[in-house]
Design a protein around this motif. Structure first.
Motif, PDB file in Angstrom:
ATOM      1  N   LEU A   1      -9.632  -8.335   1.428  1.00 60.21           N
ATOM      2  CA  LEU A   1      -9.733  -8.448   2.485  1.00 60.21           C
ATOM      3  C   LEU A   1      -9.163  -7.226   3.800  1.00 60.21           C
ATOM      4  O   LEU A   1      -9.911  -6.899   4.554  1.00 60.21           O
ATOM      5  CB  LEU A   1      -9.001  -9.751   3.231  1.00 60.21           C
ATOM      6  CG  LEU A   1      -8.956 -10.131   4.611  1.00 60.21           C
ATOM      7  CD1 LEU A   1     -10.422 -10.783   4.952  1.00 60.21           C
ATOM      8  CD2 LEU A   1      -7.953 -11.316   4.842  1.00 60.21           C
ATOM      9  N   ILE A   2      -8.088  -6.674   3.369  1.00 59.66           N
ATOM     10  CA  ILE A   2      -7.448  -5.725   3.930  1.00 59.66           C
ATOM     11  C   ILE A   2      -8.241  -4.322   3.914  1.00 59.66           C
ATOM     12  O   ILE A   2      -8.771  -3.649   4.428  1.00 59.66           O
ATOM     13  CB  ILE A   2      -6.097  -5.612   3.582  1.00 59.66           C
ATOM     14  CG1 ILE A   2      -5.134  -6.626   4.097  1.00 59.66           C
ATOM     15  CG2 ILE A   2      -5.295  -4.211   4.069  1.00 59.66           C
ATOM     16  CD1 ILE A   2      -3.841  -6.657   3.402  1.00 59.66           C
TER      17      ILE A   2
ATOM     18  N   LEU B   1      -1.552 -12.993   7.283  1.00 60.10           N
ATOM     19  CA  LEU B   1      -2.716 -13.423   7.439  1.00 60.10           C
ATOM     20  C   LEU B   1      -3.367 -14.874   7.314  1.00 60.10           C
ATOM     21  O   LEU B   1      -4.369 -15.207   7.909  1.00 60.10           O
ATOM     22  CB  LEU B   1      -3.314 -12.864   5.998  1.00 60.10           C
ATOM     23  CG  LEU B   1      -3.628 -11.210   6.012  1.00 60.10           C
ATOM     24  CD1 LEU B   1      -4.194 -10.775   4.591  1.00 60.10           C
ATOM     25  CD2 LEU B   1      -4.310 -10.849   6.978  1.00 60.10           C
TER      26      LEU B   1
ATOM     27  N   LEU C   1     -11.333  -4.879   5.839  1.00 58.40           N
ATOM     28  CA  LEU C   1     -11.263  -4.518   7.290  1.00 58.40           C
ATOM     29  C   LEU C   1     -10.965  -3.136   7.485  1.00 58.40           C
ATOM     30  O   LEU C   1     -11.648  -2.733   8.814  1.00 58.40           O
ATOM     31  CB  LEU C   1      -9.826  -5.556   7.840  1.00 58.40           C
ATOM     32  CG  LEU C   1     -10.110  -6.834   8.116  1.00 58.40           C
ATOM     33  CD1 LEU C   1      -8.593  -7.265   8.118  1.00 58.40           C
ATOM     34  CD2 LEU C   1     -10.798  -6.924   9.494  1.00 58.40           C
TER      35      LEU C   1
ATOM     36  N   VAL D   1     -15.430 -16.758   5.109  1.00 57.68           N
ATOM     37  CA  VAL D   1     -14.400 -17.164   6.109  1.00 57.68           C
ATOM     38  C   VAL D   1     -15.137 -17.540   7.389  1.00 57.68           C
ATOM     39  O   VAL D   1     -14.965 -18.708   7.972  1.00 57.68           O
ATOM     40  CB  VAL D   1     -13.106 -16.238   6.315  1.00 57.68           C
ATOM     41  CG1 VAL D   1     -12.295 -16.556   7.503  1.00 57.68           C
ATOM     42  CG2 VAL D   1     -12.313 -15.997   4.839  1.00 57.68           C
TER      43      VAL D   1
ATOM     44  N   PHE E   1     -15.407 -11.927   4.246  1.00 53.83           N
ATOM     45  CA  PHE E   1     -15.627 -11.941   5.621  1.00 53.83           C
ATOM     46  C   PHE E   1     -16.829 -13.122   6.004  1.00 53.83           C
ATOM     47  O   PHE E   1     -16.655 -14.018   6.825  1.00 53.83           O
ATOM     48  CB  PHE E   1     -16.334 -10.747   6.275  1.00 53.83           C
ATOM     49  CG  PHE E   1     -15.546  -9.450   6.482  1.00 53.83           C
ATOM     50  CD1 PHE E   1     -14.185  -9.773   7.182  1.00 53.83           C
ATOM     51  CD2 PHE E   1     -15.645  -8.441   5.896  1.00 53.83           C
ATOM     52  CE1 PHE E   1     -13.504  -8.739   7.482  1.00 53.83           C
ATOM     53  CE2 PHE E   1     -14.832  -7.239   6.009  1.00 53.83           C
ATOM     54  CZ  PHE E   1     -13.879  -7.487   6.961  1.00 53.83           C
TER      55      PHE E   1
ATOM     56  N   TYR F   1      -5.651 -16.229  10.039  1.00 52.90           N
ATOM     57  CA  TYR F   1      -7.080 -15.892   9.809  1.00 52.90           C
ATOM     58  C   TYR F   1      -7.978 -16.873   9.148  1.00 52.90           C
ATOM     59  O   TYR F   1      -9.009 -16.879   9.299  1.00 52.90           O
ATOM     60  CB  TYR F   1      -7.107 -14.577   8.926  1.00 52.90           C
ATOM     61  CG  TYR F   1      -8.454 -14.042   8.569  1.00 52.90           C
ATOM     62  CD1 TYR F   1      -9.313 -13.259   9.923  1.00 52.90           C
ATOM     63  CD2 TYR F   1      -9.232 -13.948   7.366  1.00 52.90           C
ATOM     64  CE1 TYR F   1     -10.544 -12.489   9.744  1.00 52.90           C
ATOM     65  CE2 TYR F   1     -10.216 -13.312   7.447  1.00 52.90           C
ATOM     66  CZ  TYR F   1     -10.927 -12.827   8.417  1.00 52.90           C
ATOM     67  OH  TYR F   1     -12.266 -12.125   8.365  1.00 52.90           O
ATOM     68  N   ALA F   2      -7.276 -17.460   8.130  1.00 51.82           N
ATOM     69  CA  ALA F   2      -8.285 -18.526   7.371  1.00 51.82           C
ATOM     70  C   ALA F   2      -8.537 -19.808   8.200  1.00 51.82           C
ATOM     71  O   ALA F   2      -9.271 -20.636   7.925  1.00 51.82           O
ATOM     72  CB  ALA F   2      -7.300 -19.005   6.288  1.00 51.82           C
TER      73      ALA F   2
ATOM     74  N   ALA G   1       0.716 -12.071   3.249  1.00 49.72           N
ATOM     75  CA  ALA G   1      -0.123 -13.190   3.025  1.00 49.72           C
ATOM     76  C   ALA G   1       0.404 -14.215   4.250  1.00 49.72           C
ATOM     77  O   ALA G   1      -0.381 -14.717   4.679  1.00 49.72           O
ATOM     78  CB  ALA G   1       0.288 -13.728   1.603  1.00 49.72           C
TER      79      ALA G   1
ATOM     80  N   VAL H   1      -8.178 -16.805   0.966  1.00 53.72           N
ATOM     81  CA  VAL H   1      -7.751 -15.689   2.094  1.00 53.72           C
ATOM     82  C   VAL H   1      -6.316 -15.228   1.190  1.00 53.72           C
ATOM     83  O   VAL H   1      -6.228 -13.852   1.041  1.00 53.72           O
ATOM     84  CB  VAL H   1      -7.602 -16.097   3.293  1.00 53.72           C
ATOM     85  CG1 VAL H   1      -6.601 -15.033   4.059  1.00 53.72           C
ATOM     86  CG2 VAL H   1      -8.826 -16.169   3.804  1.00 53.72           C
ATOM     87  N   VAL H   2      -5.492 -15.971   0.896  1.00 55.25           N
ATOM     88  CA  VAL H   2      -4.257 -15.387   0.323  1.00 55.25           C
ATOM     89  C   VAL H   2      -4.639 -14.705  -1.048  1.00 55.25           C
ATOM     90  O   VAL H   2      -4.134 -13.542  -1.374  1.00 55.25           O
ATOM     91  CB  VAL H   2      -3.227 -16.569  -0.106  1.00 55.25           C
ATOM     92  CG1 VAL H   2      -2.052 -15.995  -0.882  1.00 55.25           C
ATOM     93  CG2 VAL H   2      -2.775 -17.040   1.543  1.00 55.25           C
TER      94      VAL H   2
ATOM     95  N   ILE I   1      -9.820 -22.690   1.811  1.00 57.64           N
ATOM     96  CA  ILE I   1     -10.048 -21.185   2.483  1.00 57.64           C
ATOM     97  C   ILE I   1      -8.758 -20.539   2.805  1.00 57.64           C
ATOM     98  O   ILE I   1      -8.756 -19.130   2.539  1.00 57.64           O
ATOM     99  CB  ILE I   1     -10.819 -21.442   3.771  1.00 57.64           C
ATOM    100  CG1 ILE I   1     -11.505 -19.998   4.130  1.00 57.64           C
ATOM    101  CG2 ILE I   1     -10.069 -21.830   4.863  1.00 57.64           C
ATOM    102  CD1 ILE I   1     -12.669 -19.906   3.386  1.00 57.64           C
ATOM    103  N   LEU I   2      -7.824 -21.173   2.966  1.00 57.73           N
ATOM    104  CA  LEU I   2      -6.363 -20.755   2.912  1.00 57.73           C
ATOM    105  C   LEU I   2      -6.029 -20.070   1.632  1.00 57.73           C
ATOM    106  O   LEU I   2      -5.655 -18.709   1.512  1.00 57.73           O
ATOM    107  CB  LEU I   2      -5.383 -21.476   3.227  1.00 57.73           C
ATOM    108  CG  LEU I   2      -3.840 -20.852   3.766  1.00 57.73           C
ATOM    109  CD1 LEU I   2      -4.086 -19.899   4.765  1.00 57.73           C
ATOM    110  CD2 LEU I   2      -3.160 -22.188   4.060  1.00 57.73           C
TER     111      LEU I   2
ATOM    112  N   GLN J   1      -6.233 -11.433  -0.524  1.00 57.69           N
ATOM    113  CA  GLN J   1      -5.606 -10.563   0.467  1.00 57.69           C
ATOM    114  C   GLN J   1      -6.017  -8.881   0.351  1.00 57.69           C
ATOM    115  O   GLN J   1      -6.261  -8.416   1.369  1.00 57.69           O
ATOM    116  CB  GLN J   1      -4.056 -10.627   0.179  1.00 57.69           C
ATOM    117  CG  GLN J   1      -3.296  -9.964   1.225  1.00 57.69           C
ATOM    118  CD  GLN J   1      -1.777 -10.141   0.717  1.00 57.69           C
ATOM    119  OE1 GLN J   1      -1.499 -11.082   0.045  1.00 57.69           O
ATOM    120  NE2 GLN J   1      -1.062  -9.485   1.033  1.00 57.69           N
TER     121      GLN J   1
ATOM    122  N   ILE K   1      -3.682  -6.153  10.742  1.00 60.36           N
ATOM    123  CA  ILE K   1      -4.075  -5.393   9.748  1.00 60.36           C
ATOM    124  C   ILE K   1      -4.632  -3.830   9.934  1.00 60.36           C
ATOM    125  O   ILE K   1      -4.225  -2.852   9.568  1.00 60.36           O
ATOM    126  CB  ILE K   1      -5.204  -5.974   9.209  1.00 60.36           C
ATOM    127  CG1 ILE K   1      -4.681  -6.948   8.230  1.00 60.36           C
ATOM    128  CG2 ILE K   1      -5.884  -5.220   8.117  1.00 60.36           C
ATOM    129  CD1 ILE K   1      -3.565  -6.972   7.240  1.00 60.36           C
TER     130      ILE K   1
END
Lengths: 281, 297
Positions: A270-271, B112, A274, A209, A206, B115-116, B109, A263-264, A259-260, A267, B176
């Motif tokens: 992150l979930i 999401l 959240l 990002v 969190f 989000y990035a 993915a 995040v991938v 950053i992408l 994943q 999500i």
């Protein structure tokens, strides 16, 4: 003989509907990103031309490197601020998560409630008094001010996530360690820390990002030395007379891709994060 | 070294060293500044000059300012559109994904990905898509015989683009939350509905929707509170222009403070934001408060 439901007319319709829905979801989520990334690899004069074959090139990135040294300083600043804010937020959240998980009192309940309420206040409001104070302390345009601000706005969510994770560590483990003569600090270090790594990762994601992308605080509190990458990007858009589109798209791509990818890759965490903390606190 | 007894461990005072750093951070960065803003809102003050007490004059000033009301109106419209569209889309996507899809991980993915993206990055993307001369979406719209989005000239078009890009940025969060809640619904309920002869729509109406309601409410609440802060998207896209017509409350506050140097009026605006944020959250905070103190006893 049973027929596969996919081959009945209504089954086919449903399959087709699903395919269209998935295509729409993909176009919506990835379309804008794909547009910018592909434009970044397109020669400047072709970007807005129609019906020109795509000739991939790095010339926009080269131009970015040659003309916008500022942007790369910005990336370095973003990196420093992100690392600092993440360390500070994860450390304070983990400590607090332990405190709130293992002890109960009216003060603790009241303070955790205050934490959650404070998180709901709009960040821009705090800039008003902080701006003169930060100036007076000579912290304007430093990494430190952004690190502290970013950590402060995530410590409450972080604490809730950490409390949820630490709650799942059986208290019997604490008690067993205590029987062996471990002090509280030792219990925290040897029992809690290793077992709450997953929660720490969720909190870190969190903050990473957020800190990497944040605009408002960077815009108000930095001008030159600590300017982050999003702020340099906004200056590139702002030079309205002569936006160098190719260079702007290249810079946007460079800021986005790490950053992408992150995040991938993260994943799952992150979930988890959240759902563990975002809605409960 | 003395062994720590279990009863000593349970003494709440011992929690203080652990919670103190987090609380100090919040106190110095958010609580004390917010309280100071309340004080400032009753003062006549500009940057670098001593403040004088003026009572409710700052509040009277902004409440009589048509620009404030326009900013507030714009904010309310954008927030309502953004949050409700997000919930509807997020819900539809949660149902789609829960119904079983190939390559689900990869598709999630993809969902999401926004989000990035930073607010600045999203502004670059969406203003390029809707560029009045060369934008891809502009061509699509004209191809369909529709008028293009003149976001830099027509205020409502500017706000529409702001709403669109906010939805794009924040849909992953809403999705999500709803998707996780949808996965938590036990399968037997759907099987029972099927045995009773319920159609897909009926099982959505009678099973999915009622059971998702708590998650929907929480997602909406959070999005109301966070969407209300809207600043960067507007600032980077229109700067509140043309002629201050697309300002939102946070942009109004920023301009009062840092362009017109009226910290009093900006503080009054800020404090109104604080109060409205907490009012929005009141329902949630009340429930939470009860839970907290139930836990303490």
């Amino acid at each position: 003989m049973p027929t596969d439901p996919a081959f009945t007319p209504s089954g086919l319709m449903r399959l087709l509907g699903k395919a269209v829905a998935v295509a729409l979801v993909l176009a919506w989520s990835l379309g804008p990103i794909a547009l910018i990334v592909s434009a970044a690899f397109t020669p400047e004069r072709d970007i807005f031309a129609t019906g020109v074959a795509w000739r991939p090139t790095f010339e926009n990135f080269v131009a970015l490197w040659q003309r916008w040294g500022d942007f790369f300083t910005g990336l370095a600043n973003s990196f420093i601020v992100t690392v600092g804010a993440t360390l500070l937020a994860v450390l304070t959240s983990t400590l607090a998560g332990f405190g709130y998980s293992r002890w109960r009192s009216r003060f603790l309940s009241g303070s955790v409630f205050a934490m959650i309420a404070l998180r709901l206040l709009p960040p821009i409001v705090t800039t008003l008094p902080l701006f003169p104070i930060v100036n007076a302390l000579g912290l304007n345009d430093t990494h430190a001010v952004l690190i502290i601000l970013y950590a402060a706005f995530f410590v409450s969510l972080g604490t809730m996530v950490m409390r949820t994770f630490i709650d799942q560590i059986p208290r019997e483990l604490d008690e067993a360690a205590m029987m062996d003569g471990a002090s509280q600090a030792q219990i925290f270090r040897r029992v809690i820390l290793p077992l709450s790594a997953q929660g720490m990762v969720a909190v870190a994601i969190f903050v990473i990002v957020y800190a990497w992308n944040e605009f408002l605080f960077a815009f108000i509190f930095t001008t030159k030395n600590a300017k982050t990458a999003p702020l340099v990007l906004s200056e590139m858009i702002g030079s309205l007379e002569g936006v160098e589109w190719g260079v702007l798209f290249a810079a946007t791509t460079v800021q986005l891709l790490p950053i992408l990818a992150f995040v991938v890759l993260c994943q799952r965490h992150l979930i988890e994060g959240l759902t563990a903390g975002a809605t409960k606190g | 070294m003395a062994a720590f007894s279990i009863s000593a461990m349970q003494e709440p005072r011992r929690a203080l060293p652990y919670v103190a750093p987090a609380l100090a951070l919040l106190a110095f960065v958010i609580l004390i500044p917010a309280a100071y803003v309340l004080w400032l809102s009753f003062q006549q003050s500009t940057f670098g000059r001593a403040a004088t007490f003026v009572g409710f004059a700052n509040y009277a000033k902004i409440l009589a300012d048509p620009y404030f009301w326009r900013a507030l109106g714009n904010t309310v419209v954008v927030v309502l559109i953004v949050v409700h569209v997000e919930v509807v889309l997020g819900l539809a996507m949660a149902v789609l994904f829960a119904g079983g899809l190939p390559f689900r991980k990869l598709l999630i993915a993809a969902v999401l990905a926004p989000y990035a993206v930073s607010e600045v990055g999203a502004v670059v993307m969406w203003r390029t898509l809707f560029d009045p001369d060369t934008g891809f979406m502009t061509r699509v719209l004209t191809g369909l015989g529709l008028p293009p989005l003149e976001w830099s000239v027509v205020p409502s078009h500017g706000l529409a683009l702001v709403a669109l890009l906010s939805i794009w940025l924040h849909l992953p969060f809403t999705f999500i939350i709803l998707y996780a809640a949808r996965l938590a619904i036990p399968k037997d309920l759907y099987e029972a509905a099927e045995i009773d002869g319920a159609s897909a729509w009926q099982s959505f109406r009678r099973v999915t929707l009622p059971l998702l309601m708590p998650a929907i409410l929480v997602a909406m609440l959070f999005r109301y509170i966070f969407a209300y802060r809207l600043f960067s998207e507007v600032w980077l896209l229109t700067q509140g222009g043309p002629a201050r017509s697309t300002e939102v409350v946070a942009v109004y506050l920023y301009l009062e403070a840092f362009r017109y140097n009226d910290f009093g009026a900006a503080s009054a605006t800020g404090w109104l934001m604080v109060v409205t944020s907490l009012l929005l959250a009141a329902f949630y905070l009340r429930r939470l408060y009860r839970e907290m103190f139930a836990r303490a006893d």
